[in-house]
Design an enzyme around this catalytic site. Structure first.
Site, PDB file in Angstrom:
ATOM      1  N   PHE A  65      -8.730   1.147  -7.315  1.00 53.57           N
ATOM      2  CA  PHE A  65      -8.686   0.264  -6.148  1.00 53.57           C
ATOM      3  C   PHE A  65      -8.650   1.136  -4.906  1.00 53.57           C
ATOM      4  CE2 PHE A  65      -7.782  -4.301  -7.028  1.00 53.57           C
ATOM      5  CZ  PHE A  65      -7.986  -4.253  -8.394  1.00 53.57           C
ATOM      6  N   ASN A  79       6.389   0.351  -0.931  1.00 55.49           N
ATOM      7  CA  ASN A  79       5.305  -0.316  -0.204  1.00 55.49           C
ATOM      8  C   ASN A  79       5.328  -1.810  -0.516  1.00 55.49           C
ATOM      9  OD1 ASN A  79       3.481  -0.863  -2.548  1.00 55.49           O
ATOM     10  ND2 ASN A  79       3.588   1.372  -2.682  1.00 55.49           N
TER      11      ASN A  79
HETATM   12  O1  PMT Z   1       0.261  -5.979  -5.728  1.00 51.89           O
HETATM   13  P1  PMT Z   1      -0.332  -6.992  -4.764  1.00 51.89           P
HETATM   14  O2  PMT Z   1       0.679  -7.503  -3.768  1.00 51.89           O
HETATM   15  O3  PMT Z   1      -1.049  -8.100  -5.488  1.00 51.89           O
HETATM   16  O4  PMT Z   1      -1.432  -6.237  -3.862  1.00 51.89           O
HETATM   17  C1  PMT Z   1      -2.601  -5.758  -4.465  1.00 51.89           C
HETATM   18  C2  PMT Z   1      -2.981  -4.375  -3.912  1.00 51.89           C
HETATM   19  C3  PMT Z   1      -3.337  -4.482  -2.430  1.00 51.89           C
HETATM   20  C4  PMT Z   1      -1.825  -3.389  -4.111  1.00 51.89           C
HETATM   21  C5  PMT Z   1      -4.226  -3.905  -4.777  1.00 51.89           C
HETATM   22  O5  PMT Z   1      -5.286  -4.807  -4.570  1.00 51.89           O
HETATM   23  C6  PMT Z   1      -4.656  -2.497  -4.392  1.00 51.89           C
HETATM   24  O6  PMT Z   1      -5.425  -2.268  -3.462  1.00 51.89           O
HETATM   25  N1  PMT Z   1      -4.140  -1.486  -5.158  1.00 51.89           N
HETATM   26  C7  PMT Z   1      -4.343  -0.062  -4.874  1.00 51.89           C
HETATM   27  C8  PMT Z   1      -3.421   0.388  -3.777  1.00 51.89           C
HETATM   28  C9  PMT Z   1      -3.564   1.873  -3.477  1.00 51.89           C
HETATM   29  O7  PMT Z   1      -2.693   2.621  -3.766  1.00 51.89           O
HETATM   30  O8  PMT Z   1      -4.721   2.222  -2.959  1.00 51.89           O
HETATM   31  P2  PMT Z   1      -5.134   3.734  -2.518  1.00 51.89           P
HETATM   32  O9  PMT Z   1      -6.397   3.554  -1.770  1.00 51.89           O
HETATM   33  O10 PMT Z   1      -3.980   4.395  -1.825  1.00 51.89           O
HETATM   34  O11 PMT Z   1      -5.350   4.499  -3.885  1.00 51.89           O
HETATM   35  C10 PMT Z   1      -6.624   4.600  -4.506  1.00 51.89           C
HETATM   36  C11 PMT Z   1      -6.487   4.528  -6.015  1.00 51.89           C
HETATM   37  O12 PMT Z   1      -5.794   5.689  -6.491  1.00 51.89           O
HETATM   38  C12 PMT Z   1      -5.736   3.327  -6.542  1.00 51.89           C
HETATM   39  O13 PMT Z   1      -6.392   2.856  -7.699  1.00 51.89           O
HETATM   40  C13 PMT Z   1      -4.358   3.889  -6.875  1.00 51.89           C
HETATM   41  O14 PMT Z   1      -3.770   3.176  -7.971  1.00 51.89           O
HETATM   42  C14 PMT Z   1      -4.689   5.312  -7.282  1.00 51.89           C
HETATM   43  N2  PMT Z   1      -3.624   6.303  -6.982  1.00 51.89           N
HETATM   44  C15 PMT Z   1      -3.130   6.441  -5.723  1.00 51.89           C
HETATM   45  C16 PMT Z   1      -2.172   7.406  -5.474  1.00 51.89           C
HETATM   46  C17 PMT Z   1      -1.708   8.218  -6.532  1.00 51.89           C
HETATM   47  N3  PMT Z   1      -0.785   9.123  -6.339  1.00 51.89           N
HETATM   48  N4  PMT Z   1      -2.219   8.066  -7.773  1.00 51.89           N
HETATM   49  C18 PMT Z   1      -3.176   7.132  -8.009  1.00 51.89           C
HETATM   50  O15 PMT Z   1      -3.648   6.993  -9.141  1.00 51.89           O
END
Ligand code: PMT
Length: 402
Positions: free
Chosen positions: A320, A205
């Protein structure tokens, strides 16, 4: 009002310092410029006097014969910035040499110091300069840049001073750092994961790691012991932070689970892949004879979900949410589903914000139902605000209410 002492040394980039000073004044800062003698050959003190609205100091013994001006400057500053910071300035500062107004001010101040190095690439790469940079970093000096690009000497390479806007953003990030995390252990994840299809291809990504690295840097500056579990990025890890490099979601899970139990706070800024290929081919997948290719993807482990289920009492968990629409509705759902204390919701479809940008716009959602919408701001500043909230939940400074 924030009081800044802005040092200017004799590098060609001194002309860019004028714009940085102007922008700091526009941000409401009181800026006092201190120039070295060499710097005055490149930009006249009058220019800095006009943009800062304050007299410009150059000599230890100014016209009014106040030989301890450096002590007043050093004591009254909330931040000292030096831009450009030449190799000579770095060397003097690293070794406590104080032979002019700027270097004596730097030795006398207890305010945070932000340096924007600028020099020829060979001077920057010289072991003496690198050693001095390490010494200064270890002492907690902040840096912005240098960047790579065309240098004044006609060469290309590392050593170009950060742009005025980057210097101002870094200064604002330092001002936002309030709250205390000393004695606390913080785990931050950053960057995207890569799920291999074969030895040369992967599903990935657009995460650059900037948000997570800014969080790790902010936590460290606030005194925490920091472990940064990072997917592949091009970023330099912040000084004083333990870095664990991983590639896949499974590796990230393993690294996080090994460290998280001993941590006071876990911040999941990484963009973890939700799906990975069921199988990764041992050989490069061949194109020949195929009109299409079907991949079977399977769910990756939900690291945040697992952390939330098994967390120790008192541990603060920050997740996040990267969304491309319906930001608040989806983030509110995620706050409950993921069981976190703070959910940082960012709309990653906004231009100049989110993935791979230097800025981000977020809404902080708290477990108790309160929400705090923030303006678009540098990731360093957002990181400082988030970590201030974490410090508040851990019993440090009181939380700032919307
Ligand atoms: O890295 P940059 O270019 O600075 O960009 C920053 C960012 C946009 C990546 C950051 O601000 C951000 O939003 N990070 C979280 C991205 C994400 O995976 O979001 P999500 O909505 O899909 O996941 C929700 C949460 O679950 C996140 O905290 C993620 O880390 C966590 N997760 C997701 C999938 C997974 N299998 N395990 C997790 O723990």
């Amino acid at each position: 009002m924030n009081h800044i002492v802005f040092g200017v040394t004799g590098g060609i980039a001194a002309y860019k310092a004028v714009e940085a000073v102007r922008q700091l004044v526009l941000r409401g800062c009181d800026v006092k410029v201190v120039m070295t003698e060499h710097a005055t050959r490149l930009v006249g003190p009058e220019t800095f006097r006009a943009v800062s609205g304050n007299p410009v100091a150059v000599s230890l013994f100014d016209a009014e014969g106040k030989p301890i001006e450096h002590i007043y400057l050093a004591r009254d500053a909330d931040l000292v910035i030096v831009a450009p910071a030449t190799a000579n300035l770095l060397a003097k500062m690293a070794h406590g040499i104080a032979d002019d107004l700027l270097t004596t001010t730097l030795l006398a101040t207890r305010a945070p110091v932000l340096l924007a190095p600028a020099m020829n690439n060979l001077m920057y790469r010289h072991p003496a300069t690198q050693h001095n940079l390490r010494l200064l970093r270890e002492r907690g000096v902040h840096f912005v840049g240098p960047e790579s690009g065309a240098l004044a000497c006609g060469e290309e390479g590392e050593g170009r001073m950060a742009e005025p806007q980057q210097i101002v953003d870094a200064a604002m990030g330092i001002f936002a750092l309030e709250g205390d995390l000393s004695g606390k252990r913080v785990l931050v994840t950053a960057g995207g994961t890569r799920e291999p299809l074969d030895p040369v291809r992967y599903i990935g990504n657009r995460s650059s790691g900037k948000m997570g690295y800014a969080l790790a840097a902010a936590s460290r500056r606030m005194g925490a012991e920091v472990t940064l579990v990072s997917g592949p990025t091009h970023l330099q890890p912040p000084a004083g932070v333990e870095l664990v490099r991983v590639e896949t979601a499974a590796e990230m899970r393993e690294a996080v689970m090994a460290v998280a139990p001993g941590c006071d706070a876990v911040i999941m800024a990484a963009a973890v892949a939700d799906f990975a290929p069921r199988e990764s081919s041992g050989d490069k997948i061949k194109r020949r004879g195929k009109e299409s290719l079907t991949l079977e993807l399977v769910r990756t482990p939900d690291i945040l979900g697992e952390l939330s289920e098994g967390r120790a009492a008192g541990q603060v968990l920050v997740g996040f949410a990267a969304e491309t629409g319906d930001l608040l509705a989806r983030a509110r759902e995620k706050l409950g589903a993921k069981g976190v204390d703070i959910l940082v919701a960012n709309d990653v479809s906004l231009p100049g914000s989110g993935f791979d940008a230097d800025y981000n716009r977020a809404v902080l959602l708290f477990r108790d139902g309160t929400e705090r919408a923030l303006d678009l701001m540098p990731k360093a500043e957002l990181a400082a605000l988030i970590m201030r909230e974490v410090a508040g939940l851990l019993g440090g400074k009181a939380r700032e209410r919307p």
